[in-house]
Design an enzyme around this catalytic site. Structure first.
Site, PDB file in Angstrom:
ATOM      1  N   PRO A 130       0.838  -1.207   0.000  1.00 19.63           N
ATOM      2  CA  PRO A 130       0.000   0.000   0.000  1.00 19.63           C
ATOM      3  C   PRO A 130       0.871   1.255   0.000  1.00 19.63           C
ATOM      4  CG  PRO A 130      -0.683  -1.547   1.712  1.00 19.63           C
ATOM      5  CD  PRO A 130       0.635  -2.023   1.213  1.00 19.63           C
ATOM      6  N   CYS A 150       0.067   5.493  -0.125  1.00 17.10           N
ATOM      7  CA  CYS A 150      -0.950   6.540  -0.184  1.00 17.10           C
ATOM      8  C   CYS A 150      -0.809   7.355  -1.459  1.00 17.10           C
ATOM      9  CB  CYS A 150      -0.839   7.454   1.030  1.00 17.10           C
ATOM     10  SG  CYS A 150      -1.341   6.680   2.574  1.00 17.10           S
ATOM     11  N   TYR A 166      -0.455   4.805  13.210  1.00 22.34           N
ATOM     12  CA  TYR A 166      -1.884   4.963  13.067  1.00 22.34           C
ATOM     13  C   TYR A 166      -2.608   4.230  14.207  1.00 22.34           C
ATOM     14  CZ  TYR A 166      -0.375   6.912   8.654  1.00 22.34           C
ATOM     15  OH  TYR A 166       0.246   7.684   7.715  1.00 22.34           O
ATOM     16  N   ARG A 177      -0.146  -5.460   8.862  1.00 21.76           N
ATOM     17  CA  ARG A 177       1.124  -4.726   8.771  1.00 21.76           C
ATOM     18  C   ARG A 177       1.438  -4.162  10.151  1.00 21.76           C
ATOM     19  NH1 ARG A 177       3.230  -0.132   4.477  1.00 21.76           N
ATOM     20  NH2 ARG A 177       4.100  -1.981   3.473  1.00 21.76           N
TER      21      ARG A 177
END
Length: 366
Positions: free
Chosen positions: A24, A26, A186, A234
């Site tokens: 991934p 962004c 996060y 992750r």
């Protein structure tokens, strides 16, 4: 020459054609600020599949509106977003790649300006600019960002339910595998870390308490998806600062993740401590992956400046990881997978037939 990089891998009922996966990354390209994928995402992700990737995992996708890093992030909290992702999945499949998506909640690092195209990249958005209230395990700000509101138990339950509901939408959209984002500072990582989690209830304190939310999310997602679908997580295996979440704690958490039905862990690092001294360099995170693979028996993927086919092959051939994730190198060269196959003298099946005429000289040399 060995060709571990080009060998297929099977997780549950899914067989992926090779060990070259795109992680991934962004894009901040949901132009309507509604979390909906556009033609940009078709082009962007399709190019990696056409270029030989075995699996392509879409960028951090918000499970709630307030879980986005920026207003330009993708989302998967409603049906319109699900429908917009179907063509992306279909395109990846048409080129032979597995389609994955990373489900995420940005926590205290949400409601920020995107990294490019704005006056203050990465800064907290004001209410006038469309910002929103952020949440975290404790009311502790990340660096200069606005301090979050500590989640209460009702808020925690909402997060768990949102991950599960987004997982159902991802299955409906046709994705082959799901990844839960518990890295890079996060929300789920914030709960894991003693730097950002100062709670005194059952979601704080010792490692078991700090890992409780992540394991609840994993259980909810695992229960919401087919038994044969792989579930990945992750993690940041270390925060690179004293007193933070570290490799010893990560080893324990990865063991628990395996017990809760996770099929592979992607091993990254950092993101929760501003100013951490991170030894960035080629392959700098692969020892973390190797440590976790050896001590937990969990399949792992390695990521971070793995830029050349021979370097990536070495990581797999020496048993440091089961999969290599190639990110920025694919941004620079979307045919990276094809080039890797040619460099390692693999067959030409990975090359779409209309493109093979462009590689005849390399194929003859092989």
């Amino acid at each position: 020459m060995t060709q571990h990089l080009l060998a297929p891998i099977t997780l549950r009922d899914l067989t992926v054609r090779n060990r070259i996966w795109v992680p991934p990354m962004c894009q901040y390209a949901a132009a309507g600020l509604d979390g909906i994928a556009t033609d940009y995402h078709l082009m962007h992700y399709g190019s990696f599949a056409r270029g030989g990737a075995g699996a392509v995992i879409l960028e951090a996708t918000g499970v709630l509106p307030e879980g986005r890093i920026s207003p330009q992030d993708l989302g998967l909290w409603d049906g319109a977003q699900r429908e917009a992702l179907r063509p992306v999945v279909d395109l990846l499949h048409s080129f032979g790649a597995a389609a994955g998506i990373q489900l995420a909640h940005a926590g205290r690092k949400a409601s920020t300006e995107p990294e490019w195209g704005t006056a203050h990249p990465g800064a907290s958005l004001t209410a006038a600019d469309g910002g929103w209230e952020t949440v975290g395990p404790s009311a502790i700000a990340y660096d200069a960002l606005t301090a979050p509101t500590a989640l209460d138990e009702a808020g925690i339950d909402e997060v768990v339910a949102a991950f599960a509901a987004s997982a159902v939408r991802a299955v409906d959209a046709g994705f082959d595998l799901l990844e839960v984002h518990a890295a890079h500072g996060y929300l789920l990582h914030e709960f894991l870390s003693p730097l950002s989690n100062h709670r005194t209830d059952s979601y704080g304190g010792d490692l078991a308490g700090r890992a409780r939310l992540l394991l609840r999310v994993v259980d909810a997602v695992r229960a919401a998806i087919p038994e044969g679908m792989p579930l990945l997580v992750r993690i940041s295996a270390t925060e690179w600062v004293e007193g933070g979440f570290d490799l010893a704690q990560a080893t324990e958490v990865v063991t628990w993740l395996g017990e809760h039905g996770v099929d592979m862990v992607d091993v990254s690092s950092g993101g929760n401590a501003a100013g951490a001294r991170i030894p960035v360099g080629p392959g700098y995170q692969t020892p973390l992956a190797a440590h976790l693979r050896e001590r937990t028996e969990m399949p792992v993927s390695a990521v971070g400046m793995l830029d050349t086919p021979f370097q990536a092959e070495h990581v797999l051939a020496t048993g440091q990881a089961d999969v290599v994730r190639v990110g920025r190198a694919f941004l620079r060269a979307p045919n990276w997978g094809i080039d890797a196959a040619l460099s390692l003298r693999g067959d030409n099946e990975i090359i779409p037939p209309p493109y093979r005429r462009a590689f005849r000289q390399q194929l003859r040399r092989g």
